[in-house]
Design a protein around this motif. Structure first.
Motif, PDB file in Angstrom:
ATOM      1  N   MET A   1     -13.089  53.260  11.496  1.00 43.46           N
ATOM      2  CA  MET A   1     -13.279  51.950  10.861  1.00 43.46           C
ATOM      3  C   MET A   1     -11.940  51.229  10.815  1.00 43.46           C
ATOM      4  N   ARG A   2     -11.858  50.105  11.555  1.00 48.39           N
ATOM      5  CA  ARG A   2     -10.612  49.349  11.602  1.00 48.39           C
ATOM      6  C   ARG A   2     -10.940  47.865  11.754  1.00 48.39           C
ATOM      7  N   LEU A   3     -10.187  47.040  11.029  1.00 49.69           N
ATOM      8  CA  LEU A   3     -10.410  45.599  11.189  1.00 49.69           C
ATOM      9  C   LEU A   3      -9.118  44.835  10.973  1.00 49.69           C
ATOM     10  N   SER A   4      -9.117  43.600  11.490  1.00 54.55           N
ATOM     11  CA  SER A   4      -7.993  42.680  11.295  1.00 54.55           C
ATOM     12  C   SER A   4      -8.548  41.388  10.706  1.00 54.55           C
ATOM     13  N   ILE A   5      -7.841  40.852   9.714  1.00 53.53           N
ATOM     14  CA  ILE A   5      -8.314  39.657   9.013  1.00 53.53           C
ATOM     15  C   ILE A   5      -7.116  38.867   8.524  1.00 53.53           C
ATOM     16  N   ASP A   6      -7.273  37.550   8.421  1.00 58.74           N
ATOM     17  CA  ASP A   6      -6.165  36.739   7.922  1.00 58.74           C
ATOM     18  C   ASP A   6      -6.081  36.822   6.403  1.00 58.74           C
ATOM     19  N   LYS A   7      -4.880  36.637   5.875  1.00 56.91           N
ATOM     20  CA  LYS A   7      -4.648  36.797   4.440  1.00 56.91           C
ATOM     21  C   LYS A   7      -5.485  35.828   3.612  1.00 56.91           C
ATOM     22  N   LEU A   8      -5.582  34.565   4.023  1.00 58.88           N
ATOM     23  CA  LEU A   8      -6.275  33.563   3.220  1.00 58.88           C
ATOM     24  C   LEU A   8      -7.724  33.950   2.984  1.00 58.88           C
ATOM     25  N   SER A   9      -8.414  34.369   4.049  1.00 61.71           N
ATOM     26  CA  SER A   9      -9.834  34.729   3.917  1.00 61.71           C
ATOM     27  C   SER A   9     -10.015  35.937   3.015  1.00 61.71           C
ATOM     28  N   LEU A  10      -9.176  36.961   3.216  1.00 64.38           N
ATOM     29  CA  LEU A  10      -9.327  38.178   2.426  1.00 64.38           C
ATOM     30  C   LEU A  10      -8.943  37.940   0.969  1.00 64.38           C
ATOM     31  N   SER A  11      -7.887  37.178   0.751  1.00 63.09           N
ATOM     32  CA  SER A  11      -7.433  36.919  -0.615  1.00 63.09           C
ATOM     33  C   SER A  11      -8.468  36.120  -1.395  1.00 63.09           C
ATOM     34  N   ARG A  12      -9.054  35.126  -0.754  1.00 64.68           N
ATOM     35  CA  ARG A  12     -10.055  34.302  -1.436  1.00 64.68           C
ATOM     36  C   ARG A  12     -11.289  35.122  -1.786  1.00 64.68           C
ATOM     37  N   ALA A  13     -11.736  35.971  -0.862  1.00 62.41           N
ATOM     38  CA  ALA A  13     -12.910  36.798  -1.130  1.00 62.41           C
ATOM     39  C   ALA A  13     -12.623  37.820  -2.231  1.00 62.41           C
ATOM     40  N   LEU A  14     -11.437  38.426  -2.189  1.00 59.34           N
ATOM     41  CA  LEU A  14     -11.088  39.404  -3.224  1.00 59.34           C
ATOM     42  C   LEU A  14     -10.977  38.745  -4.597  1.00 59.34           C
ATOM     43  N   ALA A  15     -10.500  37.501  -4.634  1.00 56.78           N
ATOM     44  CA  ALA A  15     -10.401  36.792  -5.915  1.00 56.78           C
ATOM     45  C   ALA A  15     -11.785  36.614  -6.529  1.00 56.78           C
ATOM     46  N   HIS A  16     -12.787  36.357  -5.697  1.00 52.56           N
ATOM     47  CA  HIS A  16     -14.155  36.196  -6.195  1.00 52.56           C
ATOM     48  C   HIS A  16     -14.708  37.514  -6.719  1.00 52.56           C
ATOM     49  N   VAL A  17     -14.634  38.542  -5.881  1.00 50.26           N
ATOM     50  CA  VAL A  17     -15.314  39.790  -6.256  1.00 50.26           C
ATOM     51  C   VAL A  17     -14.546  40.569  -7.315  1.00 50.26           C
ATOM     52  N   ALA A  18     -13.209  40.530  -7.269  1.00 46.71           N
ATOM     53  CA  ALA A  18     -12.425  41.316  -8.234  1.00 46.71           C
ATOM     54  C   ALA A  18     -12.585  40.781  -9.653  1.00 46.71           C
ATOM     55  N   SER A  19     -12.931  39.514  -9.791  1.00 51.26           N
ATOM     56  CA  SER A  19     -13.084  38.948 -11.130  1.00 51.26           C
ATOM     57  C   SER A  19     -14.269  39.556 -11.877  1.00 51.26           C
ATOM     58  N   VAL A  20     -15.196  40.168 -11.138  1.00 50.95           N
ATOM     59  CA  VAL A  20     -16.331  40.840 -11.767  1.00 50.95           C
ATOM     60  C   VAL A  20     -15.916  42.203 -12.321  1.00 50.95           C
ATOM     61  N   VAL A  21     -14.911  42.809 -11.704  1.00 49.52           N
ATOM     62  CA  VAL A  21     -14.537  44.185 -12.023  1.00 49.52           C
ATOM     63  C   VAL A  21     -13.717  44.227 -13.313  1.00 49.52           C
ATOM     64  N   GLU A  22     -14.192  45.005 -14.281  1.00 46.11           N
ATOM     65  CA  GLU A  22     -13.444  45.184 -15.517  1.00 46.11           C
ATOM     66  C   GLU A  22     -12.197  46.019 -15.230  1.00 46.11           C
ATOM     67  N   ARG A  23     -11.090  45.658 -15.878  1.00 49.44           N
ATOM     68  CA  ARG A  23      -9.839  46.373 -15.610  1.00 49.44           C
ATOM     69  C   ARG A  23      -9.836  47.775 -16.206  1.00 49.44           C
ATOM     70  N   ARG A  24     -10.628  47.981 -17.228  1.00 50.45           N
ATOM     71  CA  ARG A  24     -10.740  49.322 -17.808  1.00 50.45           C
ATOM     72  C   ARG A  24     -12.170  49.803 -17.653  1.00 50.45           C
ATOM     73  N   ASN A  25     -12.317  50.916 -16.946  1.00 54.71           N
ATOM     74  CA  ASN A  25     -13.640  51.456 -16.696  1.00 54.71           C
ATOM     75  C   ASN A  25     -13.661  52.948 -16.963  1.00 54.71           C
ATOM     76  N   THR A  26     -14.711  53.408 -17.625  1.00 52.81           N
ATOM     77  CA  THR A  26     -14.882  54.848 -17.815  1.00 52.81           C
ATOM     78  C   THR A  26     -15.532  55.481 -16.589  1.00 52.81           C
ATOM     79  N   ILE A  27     -16.146  54.648 -15.741  1.00 47.34           N
ATOM     80  CA  ILE A  27     -16.745  55.128 -14.486  1.00 47.34           C
ATOM     81  C   ILE A  27     -15.838  54.680 -13.338  1.00 47.34           C
TER      82      ILE A  27
END
Length: 372
Positions: A1-27
């Motif tokens: 599994m290998r891929l190449s992607i530009d920073k802008l696209s990956l950063s924008r997508a991660l900003a969307h999805v990471a905001s759902v993730v709680e910083r402290r998780n027991t799981i």
């Protein structure tokens, strides 16, 4: 599994999805983002078990596969890489690690199996309609400031979205209230929404939707059931549980007999409220409005710090009235009015006041008075 992607696209997508993730998780797996590669696309998925965001971005990929890595850590790495850089992601199955490479920088992240990543159950939600992203953004922006943060009244911790009638015409209406103020906005009922159930969209979901529609163009598709909502844009799918509760009969608190009307320049009013409230106590933040023929006097009297007054010219021709409001609530409502003039519909010092934009009949605000 290998891929190449530009920073802008990956950063924008991660900003969307990471905001759902709680910083402290027991799981542990809930701290991770699921990365799936196929058809020259990277799909990122994050969940907190109540909400799930799936975003797909173009990428140059070799092979297919999936893994999970810490969401906030990956987002921080990508965010700190140079602008305009290309990023390579490669999974080492034997080592159980994901290598992130950009120029001379290289990071090796611990992974967890993709098969362990939980998914929100996907079923036919029963009701579906489409509306422009800008319309959904407007409904959210006009009402979200009034969502309650009081956890004991959990049924107020979101926006009530439902079909209603206004002026004899069907509308899609959004309502939020915290018991001190109420915000209501509506638009013509989209095709397919006639029989939708009234649902309470949780505060966290509302905030995520606001972020998504900020970047979205064109239409969004909304699917609903009694327990879930799914919003789909061109590249993002957000699925969320709804608040299991009954929203109060909000129409009972919308005043119908307020016969005193005051029109005031909205910008001048907001600036004056902001100035005089400088001396108000942090606890109460009360501002007194003294209204007489053609004149409004805003005043604050704080025994600990002093007093302040400011006069404004207004359009008012009724009996004199003194009424108090929370300054922050006044400023929140003023910030939603798009035309230059605010209309206050008043009754007496102890009754709710209605505020409207004179050029926008599709939104209204109700404010409970304070003792001053």
């Amino acid at each position: 599994m290998r891929l190449s992607i530009d920073k802008l696209s990956l950063s924008r997508a991660l900003a969307h999805v990471a905001s759902v993730v709680e910083r402290r998780n027991t799981i542990p797996i809930l701290s991770n983002v699921l990365l799936s590669i196929g058809n020259n696309e990277l799909t990122l998925t994050a969940t907190d078990l109540d909400m799930e965001i799936v975003e797909t971005v173009p990428a140059t990929a070799k092979g297919e596969g999936a893994t999970t890595v810490p969401a906030h850590m990956l987002h921080d790495i990508v965010r700190k890489l140079p602008e305009g850089s290309d990023i390579a992601l490669q999974r080492d199955g034997a080592e159980g690690r994901l290598t992130v490479t950009s120029g001379p920088a290289q990071f090796s992240l611990q992974t967890l199996p993709a098969d362990d990543f939980p998914a929100l159950s996907v079923e036919d939600l029963g009701h579906a309609f489409t509306l422009p992203a800008a319309d959904l953004k407007r409904l959210i922006d006009k009402t979200r400031f009034a969502i309650s943060t009081e956890e004991t009244r959990y049924y107020l911790n979101g926006i009530y979205l439902h079909a209603a009638e206004s002026g004899g015409k069907p509308v899609l209406r959004a309502v939020a209230t915290d018991g001190h103020r109420l915000a209501q906005a509506e638009l013509p009922l989209p095709k397919g929404a006639k029989d939708m159930p009234g649902v309470i969209v949780p505060r966290k979901t509302v905030l995520e939707l606001a972020r998504l529609v900020e970047d979205a163009d064109g239409d969004v598709r909304i699917e609903l059931s009694q327990s879930k909502i799914r919003v789909t844009t061109a590249r993002v799918v957000l699925t969320s549980k709804l608040i299991d509760g009954t929203f109060p009969d909000y129409q009972r608190v919308i005043p119908q007999g307020n016969d005193k009307r005051m029109e005031v320049d909205n910008t001048a009013f907001a600036q004056a409220v902001d100035r005089v409230s400088t001396l108000s106590s942090d606890k109460g933040r009360a501002v007194k409005l003294t209204i007489s023929d053609g004149k409004l006097t805003l005043s604050v009297n704080n025994p600990d710090s002093g007093s302040a007054t400011e006069e404004l010219t207004v359009d008012y021709g009724f009996d004199p009235l003194e009424i108090g409001f929370n300054a922050r609530y006044l400023l929140d409502i003023s910030g939603q009015l798009e035309s230059g003039t605010a209309e206050f519909q008043l009754a007496d010092p102890g009754s709710p006041t209605m505020v409207r934009d004179v050029k926008d009949a599709s939104a209204l605000y109700v404010l409970m008075p304070m003792r001053v």
